[in-house]
Design an enzyme around this catalytic site. Structure first.
Site, PDB file in Angstrom:
ATOM      1  N   LEU A 286       0.745  -1.247  -0.076  1.00  0.00           N
ATOM      2  CA  LEU A 286      -0.165   0.255  -0.047  1.00  0.00           C
ATOM      3  C   LEU A 286       0.939   1.103  -0.149  1.00  0.00           C
ATOM      4  O   LEU A 286       0.360   2.335   0.038  1.00  0.00           O
ATOM      5  CB  LEU A 286      -0.757  -0.082   0.967  1.00  0.00           C
ATOM      6  CG  LEU A 286      -2.062  -0.993   1.193  1.00  0.00           C
ATOM      7  CD1 LEU A 286      -2.596  -1.198   2.776  1.00  0.00           C
ATOM      8  CD2 LEU A 286      -2.928  -0.965   0.174  1.00  0.00           C
ATOM      9  N   ARG A 287       2.270   1.074  -0.115  1.00  0.00           N
ATOM     10  CA  ARG A 287       3.103   2.172  -0.162  1.00  0.00           C
ATOM     11  C   ARG A 287       2.686   3.121  -1.114  1.00  0.00           C
ATOM     12  O   ARG A 287       2.836   4.397  -0.980  1.00  0.00           O
ATOM     13  CB  ARG A 287       4.478   1.720  -0.278  1.00  0.00           C
ATOM     14  CG  ARG A 287       5.540   2.647   0.468  1.00  0.00           C
ATOM     15  CD  ARG A 287       6.628   2.289   0.770  1.00  0.00           C
ATOM     16  NE  ARG A 287       7.138   1.775   2.064  1.00  0.00           N
ATOM     17  CZ  ARG A 287       7.532   0.447   2.313  1.00  0.00           C
ATOM     18  NH1 ARG A 287       7.969  -0.382   1.291  1.00  0.00           N
ATOM     19  NH2 ARG A 287       7.734  -0.146   3.237  1.00  0.00           N
TER      20      ARG A 287
END
Length: 351
Positions: A286-287
């Site tokens: 999810l970075r």
């Protein structure tokens, strides 16, 4: 504002740099919000990577630090304050403050872990019972910029250490059961030449943004760059005076953006679409979603807006996602182009 001539070595003004808009924007956004997670600048040799990074550090307003503190501690923000300063405040001691230039630390290629993280004097700890810490480059870079040239040639373990500190904002040194930690919040800037080897995908993913720079092909622009540099080398102070107004203007824009950022919002439906783009591009983790949201807010703040709109996302999404795509050796489309195509499709956007 006059230019002080007691500076040992004048720095080329940021606003005098011609071209390389992608790199300049990525650096400005990371300075507005260091939590974006730094920037990786990949490009040809001799394209002004180092010059631009030194120029952005020199442009920034001075910061207030606790006098004689080894870690550039903030006067009141506990997150940016070393444990030594916290203890002094809790003991009711008087704290003096001073202004310093934003730290700009170069990490040499041959640096050891001790040089980067700092060392504990074990002998003194055992014989005198005193924790003596020799700060490393991470301590010097706190609240500033840490620049690693040729990051793709740096030992992977050291890159891990740098990225962990940049992400957590703290550096911990442990030796023989003795532990010391200090704040290490900095903008991590790496640069490299793709011809000299790629960075591992899992390390590349940890950089917030990825700017690609190419040698300028247009003859008139090349002449302008050469002339600008020659003028500065011949008479740096006249060149600095010439760009003083532009420098002050950009410095004020960054300060205003930092203030604006605190109250800025991004609508739910835009956040969903950002995540949709990441999903279609098969971005791991999810970075990518988090960084794109942060960068879009920083860009909107830089434009003095109250809300993030589609144009703000469009300006930053390629910088935030292109290095997170899985490499396909048979792909004919550039990764940046691929991000743009998916963005246009999801957002129904045509500029």
């Amino acid at each position: 504002m006059s230019i002080a001539k007691d500076k040992t070595r004048p720095v080329f003004p940021f606003t005098a740099i011609v071209g390389q808009e992608e790199m300049k924007l990525a650096l400005i956004l990371n300075v507005i919000d260091p939590k974006i997670g730094g920037v990786m600048i990949m490009g040809d040799r001799g394209t002004g990577k180092s010059t631009t990074i030194r120029a952005i550090a020199d442009l920034l307003p001075q910061i207030e630090v606790v006098t004689d503190d080894l870690f550039n501690s903030h006067m009141s923000d506990y997150e940016l304050m070393s444990d030594f300063v916290k203890n002094r405040i809790e003991n009711g001691e008087e704290i003096d403050k001073t202004l310093i230039n934003v730290p700009m630390v170069d990490l040499p290629l041959g640096a050891t872990e001790d040089r980067v993280c700092g060392t504990i004097d074990i002998e003194k700890a055992l014989t005198e019972g005193v924790k003596t810490f020799e700060p490393g480059l991470l301590a010097k870079a706190h609240r500033g910029i840490l620049y690693v040239d040729e990051v793709n040639l740096l030992d992977d373990h050291l890159v891990d250490v740098l990225l962990d500190s940049a992400a957590s904002g703290w550096n911990t040194v442990e030796r023989e059961g003795i532990s010391i930690r200090h704040p290490a919040r900095f903008v991590l800037v790496g640069s490299g030449n793709p011809e000299e080897g790629e960075l591992r995908p899992q390390l590349l993913d940890r950089f917030g943004m990825h700017a690609e720079i190419r040698t300028v092909k247009e003859a008139s622009l090349r002449v302008q760059i050469v002339e600008q540099r020659s003028k500065f080398d011949t008479d740096p102070y006249t060149c600095l005076l010439e760009f003083q107004d532009k420098q002050d203007e950009l410095k004020n824009a960054i300060i205003l953006a930092q203030e604006k950022l605190l109250g800025l919002t991004i609508d739910y439906d835009l956040r969903v679409k950002i995540s949709e783009v990441c999903g279609i591009l098969d971005v791991d983790g999810l970075r990518g979603d988090i960084v794109t949201n942060r960068a879009a807010k920083a860009f909107a703040a830089y434009q003095q807006k109250d809300h993030v709109d589609i144009e703000d996302i469009e300006q930053v999404i390629t910088l935030c996602l292109r290095h997170r795509l899985r490499k396909d050796p048979l792909a004919t489309v550039d990764s940046g182009e691929k991000v743009s195509q998916v963005f246009n499709k999801v957002f129904g956007y045509h500029n």
